[in-house]
Scaffold this motif. Structure first.
Motif, PDB file in Angstrom:
ATOM      1  N   TYR A   7      -6.557  -8.338   1.497  1.00 34.24           N
ATOM      2  CA  TYR A   7      -5.152  -8.110   1.150  1.00 34.24           C
ATOM      3  C   TYR A   7      -5.037  -7.238  -0.094  1.00 34.24           C
ATOM      4  O   TYR A   7      -4.225  -6.320  -0.160  1.00 34.24           O
ATOM      5  CB  TYR A   7      -4.458  -9.449   0.930  1.00 34.24           C
ATOM      6  N   ASP A   8      -5.891  -7.500  -1.098  1.00 36.91           N
ATOM      7  CA  ASP A   8      -5.829  -6.726  -2.341  1.00 36.91           C
ATOM      8  C   ASP A   8      -6.192  -5.267  -2.095  1.00 36.91           C
ATOM      9  O   ASP A   8      -5.607  -4.346  -2.686  1.00 36.91           O
ATOM     10  CB  ASP A   8      -6.780  -7.337  -3.378  1.00 36.91           C
ATOM     11  N   GLU A   9      -7.169  -5.062  -1.201  1.00 36.51           N
ATOM     12  CA  GLU A   9      -7.565  -3.680  -0.869  1.00 36.51           C
ATOM     13  C   GLU A   9      -6.432  -2.942  -0.152  1.00 36.51           C
ATOM     14  O   GLU A   9      -6.165  -1.763  -0.430  1.00 36.51           O
ATOM     15  CB  GLU A   9      -8.818  -3.703   0.007  1.00 36.51           C
ATOM     16  N   LEU A  10      -5.747  -3.616   0.783  1.00 35.70           N
ATOM     17  CA  LEU A  10      -4.599  -3.000   1.473  1.00 35.70           C
ATOM     18  C   LEU A  10      -3.476  -2.693   0.498  1.00 35.70           C
ATOM     19  O   LEU A  10      -2.822  -1.649   0.579  1.00 35.70           O
ATOM     20  CB  LEU A  10      -4.093  -3.933   2.576  1.00 35.70           C
ATOM     21  N   LEU A  11      -3.253  -3.594  -0.427  1.00 38.09           N
ATOM     22  CA  LEU A  11      -2.208  -3.382  -1.423  1.00 38.09           C
ATOM     23  C   LEU A  11      -2.531  -2.182  -2.300  1.00 38.09           C
ATOM     24  O   LEU A  11      -1.647  -1.357  -2.617  1.00 38.09           O
ATOM     25  CB  LEU A  11      -2.068  -4.648  -2.277  1.00 38.09           C
ATOM     26  N   ALA A  12      -3.815  -2.070  -2.687  1.00 35.70           N
ATOM     27  CA  ALA A  12      -4.231  -0.946  -3.526  1.00 35.70           C
ATOM     28  C   ALA A  12      -4.095   0.367  -2.762  1.00 35.70           C
ATOM     29  O   ALA A  12      -3.668   1.404  -3.310  1.00 35.70           O
ATOM     30  CB  ALA A  12      -5.673  -1.157  -3.988  1.00 35.70           C
ATOM     31  N   GLU A  13      -4.469   0.370  -1.471  1.00 38.52           N
ATOM     32  CA  GLU A  13      -4.360   1.586  -0.645  1.00 38.52           C
ATOM     33  C   GLU A  13      -2.898   1.988  -0.466  1.00 38.52           C
ATOM     34  O   GLU A  13      -2.547   3.175  -0.513  1.00 38.52           O
ATOM     35  CB  GLU A  13      -5.011   1.338   0.720  1.00 38.52           C
ATOM     36  N   ASN A  14      -2.050   1.000  -0.286  1.00 39.88           N
ATOM     37  CA  ASN A  14      -0.618   1.277  -0.137  1.00 39.88           C
ATOM     38  C   ASN A  14      -0.066   1.902  -1.415  1.00 39.88           C
ATOM     39  O   ASN A  14       0.737   2.854  -1.365  1.00 39.88           O
ATOM     40  CB  ASN A  14       0.121  -0.019   0.186  1.00 39.88           C
ATOM     41  N   GLN A  15      -0.504   1.396  -2.550  1.00 45.45           N
ATOM     42  CA  GLN A  15      -0.044   1.927  -3.823  1.00 45.45           C
ATOM     43  C   GLN A  15      -0.523   3.364  -4.010  1.00 45.45           C
ATOM     44  O   GLN A  15       0.200   4.230  -4.514  1.00 45.45           O
ATOM     45  CB  GLN A  15      -0.552   1.037  -4.962  1.00 45.45           C
ATOM     46  N   ARG A  16      -1.789   3.605  -3.594  1.00 50.03           N
ATOM     47  CA  ARG A  16      -2.345   4.962  -3.704  1.00 50.03           C
ATOM     48  C   ARG A  16      -1.552   5.951  -2.843  1.00 50.03           C
ATOM     49  O   ARG A  16      -1.221   7.063  -3.280  1.00 50.03           O
ATOM     50  CB  ARG A  16      -3.813   4.947  -3.284  1.00 50.03           C
ATOM     51  N   LEU A  17      -1.232   5.539  -1.609  1.00 50.60           N
ATOM     52  CA  LEU A  17      -0.463   6.409  -0.720  1.00 50.60           C
ATOM     53  C   LEU A  17       0.951   6.643  -1.250  1.00 50.60           C
ATOM     54  O   LEU A  17       1.489   7.745  -1.136  1.00 50.60           O
ATOM     55  CB  LEU A  17      -0.404   5.792   0.690  1.00 50.60           C
ATOM     56  N   LYS A  18       1.517   5.616  -1.828  1.00 53.32           N
ATOM     57  CA  LYS A  18       2.858   5.754  -2.396  1.00 53.32           C
ATOM     58  C   LYS A  18       2.862   6.777  -3.528  1.00 53.32           C
ATOM     59  O   LYS A  18       3.763   7.611  -3.629  1.00 53.32           O
ATOM     60  CB  LYS A  18       3.337   4.396  -2.894  1.00 53.32           C
ATOM     61  N   GLN A  19       1.852   6.702  -4.374  1.00 58.88           N
ATOM     62  CA  GLN A  19       1.743   7.672  -5.470  1.00 58.88           C
ATOM     63  C   GLN A  19       1.555   9.082  -4.934  1.00 58.88           C
ATOM     64  O   GLN A  19       2.111  10.050  -5.463  1.00 58.88           O
ATOM     65  CB  GLN A  19       0.593   7.281  -6.393  1.00 58.88           C
ATOM     66  N   LYS A  20       0.758   9.182  -3.845  1.00 62.15           N
ATOM     67  CA  LYS A  20       0.520  10.497  -3.238  1.00 62.15           C
ATOM     68  C   LYS A  20       1.816  11.085  -2.700  1.00 62.15           C
ATOM     69  O   LYS A  20       2.089  12.284  -2.864  1.00 62.15           O
ATOM     70  CB  LYS A  20      -0.505  10.356  -2.110  1.00 62.15           C
ATOM     71  N   VAL A  21       2.629  10.247  -2.046  1.00 68.05           N
ATOM     72  CA  VAL A  21       3.925  10.703  -1.515  1.00 68.05           C
ATOM     73  C   VAL A  21       4.825  11.168  -2.651  1.00 68.05           C
ATOM     74  O   VAL A  21       5.496  12.202  -2.554  1.00 68.05           O
ATOM     75  CB  VAL A  21       4.601   9.577  -0.707  1.00 68.05           C
ATOM     76  N   GLU A  22       4.846  10.413  -3.734  1.00 71.85           N
ATOM     77  CA  GLU A  22       5.671  10.791  -4.886  1.00 71.85           C
ATOM     78  C   GLU A  22       5.224  12.126  -5.465  1.00 71.85           C
ATOM     79  O   GLU A  22       6.045  12.962  -5.851  1.00 71.85           O
ATOM     80  CB  GLU A  22       5.610   9.694  -5.948  1.00 71.85           C
ATOM     81  N   GLU A  23       3.902  12.329  -5.530  1.00 80.99           N
ATOM     82  CA  GLU A  23       3.376  13.601  -6.034  1.00 80.99           C
ATOM     83  C   GLU A  23       3.796  14.761  -5.127  1.00 80.99           C
ATOM     84  O   GLU A  23       4.185  15.832  -5.604  1.00 80.99           O
ATOM     85  CB  GLU A  23       1.852  13.534  -6.131  1.00 80.99           C
TER      86      GLU A  23
END
Length: 343
Positions: A7-23
């Protein structure tokens, strides 16, 4: 079997993708900030305009705002986006406005309707035509119907043609009486007759028999066909009056005869006008038909008109008695029916 992500790994990946979208959104916003003004400035140059226009369409909402601004204030908009006053000298405003209307339709910008309505009365006929075309694409047909009907009598032939074809495509039978008068536009303009477009539109609306009957009258002189046209008497008379302007003498002759048959006194001014120029463009048969129609219609117009009920004075007529004004005390009472005895 590969380990399932925690779950923590999925959460971290989701956060990474969210940051990428914002960029990426930030980069896109910066790209728009730099690219849109460049594209708008390129619209001022005919050679660069087509490509700039197509690229600008990709920005959708931003492009709609640009096109609306260009439609209302072409020069000011280009200067706001960086063109100098020298660069806009001699700029063709009409061409830019036409391009803006095209863009708004391509983007299905219904928010542009109120602005487009301002241009249906523009002096430039090409701009009026484009605005009409755009409204027909963007507005509900029932709402736009009165506006399109109005353009059936526009001075510009291209606009009348566009209005006729639009009504035919919409398929609303309410257009039939508005299109019938155009059947009489039998003159050849720009290589065709408007009557042909009107006939095509009427056929699409299921009124092909009306077209056949009208042509039997004006082309063949078959007055029996008028019976079929009676339900549309008023627009048919208008069409026959227009047919008096045809270049073919047989059209004029047959239209005059039909107007006589129908006692169409409203045609008298036009018939008299044709007769004044009889020496120029009327055959002997057409002239005689006009003369006979004028004499007959003038005789009809001199007949006393039936009195209108609202014109008859009623002040001196006896009024109906008011039943409440009579005393009923001395009137005999109705006889009472005795009750039947019970057995």
């Amino acid at each position: 079997m590969a380990n399932q992500p925690t779950y923590d790994e999925l959460l971290a990946e989701n956060q990474r993708l969210k940051q990428k979208v914002e960029e990426l959104e930030q980069k896109l916003a910066k790209l728009k900030q730099n690219l849109i003004p460049l594209l708008v400035r390129q619209l001022a140059h005919p050679q660069e305009r087509p490509i700039a226009f197509e690229v600008l369409l990709n920005f959708e909402q931003e492009a709609i705002a640009v096109f609306l601004s260009i439609l209302e204030h072409p020069v000011k908009t280009l200067m706001d986006f960086g063109l100098s006053s020298l660069e806009v000298i001699g700029l063709e405003n009409a061409g830019l406005r036409l391009l803006a209307i095209e863009g708004l339709v391509r983007l299905k910008a219904r928010t542009a309707v109120n602005v487009l309505e301002k241009f249906v009365n523009a002096k430039d006929s090409q701009l009026r035509l484009k605005a009409l075309w755009a409204l027909a694409k963007l507005v509900d047909p029932d709402k736009c119907f009165p506006l399109v009907v109005k353009f059936l009598n526009d001075p510009d032939l291209r606009i009348r043609e566009e209005a006729v074809m639009t009504l035919g495509e919409w398929g609303n039978p309410a257009a039939i009486p508005h299109l019938i008068p155009l059947l009489g536009d039998l003159r050849i303009e720009s290589g065709f007759r408007l009557s042909e477009h009107a006939a095509s539109a009427l056929r699409k609306l299921g009124a092909g028999e009306i077209v056949k009957a009208f042509y039997r009258v004006v082309n063949e002189g078959d007055m029996s066909a008028l019976e079929q046209l009676k339900p549309y008497r008023k627009p048919v008379i208008e069409s026959l009056i227009r047919a008096l302007d045809s270049y073919l003498p047989e059209h004029i002759e047959n239209a005059a005869k039909a107007l006589k048959v129908w006692n169409a006194v409203e045609a008298l001014p036009k018939l008299k006008s044709k007769l004044r120029w009889a020496w120029l463009n009327l055959s002997d048969a057409a002239r005689r038909a006009c003369e006979e129609a004028i004499k007959h219609l003038e005789d009809i117009s001199r007949l006393p008109a039936p009195a209108s009920p609202i014109q008859v004075p009623i002040d001196n007529l006896p009024r109906p008695a008011d039943p409440t004004s009579f005393s009923t005390e001395t009137l005999p009472s109705p006889a009472k029916v005795p009750k039947e005895e019970e057995p």
